[in-house]
Write a protein that holds these residues in place. Structure first.
Motif, PDB file in Angstrom:
ATOM      1  N   ASP A   1      20.362 -10.072 -44.503  1.00 42.23           N
ATOM      2  CA  ASP A   1      21.174  -8.876 -44.342  1.00 42.23           C
ATOM      3  C   ASP A   1      20.905  -7.967 -45.529  1.00 42.23           C
ATOM      4  O   ASP A   1      20.435  -8.399 -46.572  1.00 42.23           O
ATOM      5  CB  ASP A   1      22.653  -9.232 -44.267  1.00 42.23           C
ATOM      6  CG  ASP A   1      23.483  -8.119 -43.658  1.00 42.23           C
ATOM      7  OD1 ASP A   1      22.895  -7.216 -43.023  1.00 42.23           O
ATOM      8  OD2 ASP A   1      24.709  -8.148 -43.805  1.00 42.23           O
ATOM      9  N   SER A   2      21.217  -6.698 -45.346  1.00 42.66           N
ATOM     10  CA  SER A   2      21.020  -5.747 -46.439  1.00 42.66           C
ATOM     11  C   SER A   2      22.241  -4.859 -46.561  1.00 42.66           C
ATOM     12  O   SER A   2      22.996  -4.674 -45.611  1.00 42.66           O
ATOM     13  CB  SER A   2      19.779  -4.892 -46.189  1.00 42.66           C
ATOM     14  OG  SER A   2      19.977  -4.076 -45.062  1.00 42.66           O
ATOM     15  N   SER A   3      22.410  -4.348 -47.752  1.00 39.16           N
ATOM     16  CA  SER A   3      23.456  -3.358 -48.000  1.00 39.16           C
ATOM     17  C   SER A   3      22.778  -2.146 -48.620  1.00 39.16           C
ATOM     18  O   SER A   3      21.557  -2.063 -48.633  1.00 39.16           O
ATOM     19  CB  SER A   3      24.522  -3.938 -48.931  1.00 39.16           C
ATOM     20  OG  SER A   3      23.970  -4.191 -50.207  1.00 39.16           O
ATOM     21  N   ASP A   4      23.550  -1.226 -49.148  1.00 39.08           N
ATOM     22  CA  ASP A   4      22.956  -0.042 -49.753  1.00 39.08           C
ATOM     23  C   ASP A   4      22.186  -0.362 -51.034  1.00 39.08           C
ATOM     24  O   ASP A   4      21.268   0.361 -51.399  1.00 39.08           O
ATOM     25  CB  ASP A   4      24.033   0.990 -50.066  1.00 39.08           C
ATOM     26  CG  ASP A   4      24.596   1.626 -48.805  1.00 39.08           C
ATOM     27  OD1 ASP A   4      23.886   1.623 -47.784  1.00 39.08           O
ATOM     28  OD2 ASP A   4      25.730   2.119 -48.854  1.00 39.08           O
ATOM     29  N   TYR A   5      22.548  -1.447 -51.721  1.00 40.09           N
ATOM     30  CA  TYR A   5      21.968  -1.715 -53.032  1.00 40.09           C
ATOM     31  C   TYR A   5      21.339  -3.098 -53.194  1.00 40.09           C
ATOM     32  O   TYR A   5      20.806  -3.404 -54.248  1.00 40.09           O
ATOM     33  CB  TYR A   5      23.037  -1.527 -54.112  1.00 40.09           C
ATOM     34  CG  TYR A   5      23.611  -0.142 -54.099  1.00 40.09           C
ATOM     35  CD1 TYR A   5      22.891   0.927 -54.602  1.00 40.09           C
ATOM     36  CD2 TYR A   5      24.856   0.110 -53.542  1.00 40.09           C
ATOM     37  CE1 TYR A   5      23.397   2.208 -54.575  1.00 40.09           C
ATOM     38  CE2 TYR A   5      25.375   1.393 -53.515  1.00 40.09           C
ATOM     39  CZ  TYR A   5      24.645   2.435 -54.031  1.00 40.09           C
ATOM     40  OH  TYR A   5      25.152   3.708 -53.996  1.00 40.09           O
ATOM     41  N   ALA A   6      21.400  -3.947 -52.160  1.00 37.57           N
ATOM     42  CA  ALA A   6      20.867  -5.301 -52.300  1.00 37.57           C
ATOM     43  C   ALA A   6      20.485  -5.870 -50.937  1.00 37.57           C
ATOM     44  O   ALA A   6      20.896  -5.361 -49.901  1.00 37.57           O
ATOM     45  CB  ALA A   6      21.911  -6.207 -52.950  1.00 37.57           C
ATOM     46  N   VAL A   7      19.676  -6.935 -50.980  1.00 37.59           N
ATOM     47  CA  VAL A   7      19.375  -7.715 -49.786  1.00 37.59           C
ATOM     48  C   VAL A   7      19.771  -9.167 -50.066  1.00 37.59           C
ATOM     49  O   VAL A   7      19.643  -9.641 -51.198  1.00 37.59           O
ATOM     50  CB  VAL A   7      17.890  -7.634 -49.362  1.00 37.59           C
ATOM     51  CG1 VAL A   7      17.531  -6.246 -48.911  1.00 37.59           C
ATOM     52  CG2 VAL A   7      16.966  -8.081 -50.458  1.00 37.59           C
ATOM     53  N   GLU A   8      20.270  -9.830 -49.043  1.00 33.63           N
ATOM     54  CA  GLU A   8      20.714 -11.208 -49.176  1.00 33.63           C
ATOM     55  C   GLU A   8      20.104 -12.024 -48.056  1.00 33.63           C
ATOM     56  O   GLU A   8      19.997 -11.552 -46.923  1.00 33.63           O
ATOM     57  CB  GLU A   8      22.243 -11.312 -49.076  1.00 33.63           C
ATOM     58  CG  GLU A   8      23.012 -10.479 -50.068  1.00 33.63           C
ATOM     59  CD  GLU A   8      23.188  -9.028 -49.654  1.00 33.63           C
ATOM     60  OE1 GLU A   8      23.108  -8.742 -48.441  1.00 33.63           O
ATOM     61  OE2 GLU A   8      23.383  -8.202 -50.535  1.00 33.63           O
ATOM     62  N   VAL A   9      19.699 -13.247 -48.364  1.00 33.88           N
ATOM     63  CA  VAL A   9      19.126 -14.132 -47.357  1.00 33.88           C
ATOM     64  C   VAL A   9      19.730 -15.531 -47.506  1.00 33.88           C
ATOM     65  O   VAL A   9      20.130 -15.931 -48.597  1.00 33.88           O
ATOM     66  CB  VAL A   9      17.587 -14.205 -47.440  1.00 33.88           C
ATOM     67  CG1 VAL A   9      16.962 -12.863 -47.140  1.00 33.88           C
ATOM     68  CG2 VAL A   9      17.134 -14.699 -48.788  1.00 33.88           C
ATOM     69  N   VAL A  10      19.787 -16.239 -46.387  1.00 34.99           N
ATOM     70  CA  VAL A  10      20.286 -17.611 -46.367  1.00 34.99           C
ATOM     71  C   VAL A  10      19.297 -18.451 -45.579  1.00 34.99           C
ATOM     72  O   VAL A  10      18.924 -18.099 -44.461  1.00 34.99           O
ATOM     73  CB  VAL A  10      21.678 -17.695 -45.696  1.00 34.99           C
ATOM     74  CG1 VAL A  10      22.148 -19.137 -45.627  1.00 34.99           C
ATOM     75  CG2 VAL A  10      22.681 -16.835 -46.423  1.00 34.99           C
ATOM     76  N   LEU A  11      18.870 -19.550 -46.166  1.00 36.39           N
ATOM     77  CA  LEU A  11      18.020 -20.509 -45.480  1.00 36.39           C
ATOM     78  C   LEU A  11      18.897 -21.680 -45.077  1.00 36.39           C
ATOM     79  O   LEU A  11      19.648 -22.214 -45.898  1.00 36.39           O
ATOM     80  CB  LEU A  11      16.893 -20.993 -46.388  1.00 36.39           C
ATOM     81  CG  LEU A  11      16.006 -22.100 -45.841  1.00 36.39           C
ATOM     82  CD1 LEU A  11      15.211 -21.606 -44.639  1.00 36.39           C
ATOM     83  CD2 LEU A  11      15.083 -22.635 -46.904  1.00 36.39           C
ATOM     84  N   GLY A  12      18.823 -22.040 -43.818  1.00 30.93           N
ATOM     85  CA  GLY A  12      19.641 -23.151 -43.354  1.00 30.93           C
ATOM     86  C   GLY A  12      18.977 -23.872 -42.206  1.00 30.93           C
ATOM     87  O   GLY A  12      17.913 -23.481 -41.731  1.00 30.93           O
TER      88      GLY A  12
END
Length: 84
Positions: free
Chosen positions: A3-14
């Motif tokens: 997922d992304s926001s205006d200032y960062a990207v986040e990822v989850v490995l599962g």
């Protein structure tokens, strides 16, 4: 998942085991000045690219499924006559 926001990207490995999702690794990245100006679709794709680069050692030799909740990306994936 990414997922992304205006200032960062986040990822989850599962992985799913017995229909239950188990988290293996979290990762996030703050966007630089140029990346902040990207369109929303480009930021979502940047999250996918970041996930594949960051988690490469976990993913080698396995089947990878990317979950995206962004409607434009989902449309591009199912459109039959889309160009690379």
């Amino acid at each position: 998942m990414g997922d992304s926001s205006d200032y960062a990207v986040e990822v989850v490995l599962g992985q799913r085991k017995n229909k239950v999702f188990h988290v293996i690794h979290y990762a996030s990245k703050v966007l630089n000045e140029a990346q902040i100006n990207y369109a929303t679709t480009e930021k979502e794709l940047l999250a996918v690219v970041y996930a594949l680069e960051k988690l490469r050692s976990y993913l080698i030799g396995s089947i990878v499924v990317v979950f995206a909740n962004h409607a434009a990306i989902n449309y591009l994936l199912v459109k039959a006559d889309s160009k690379p």
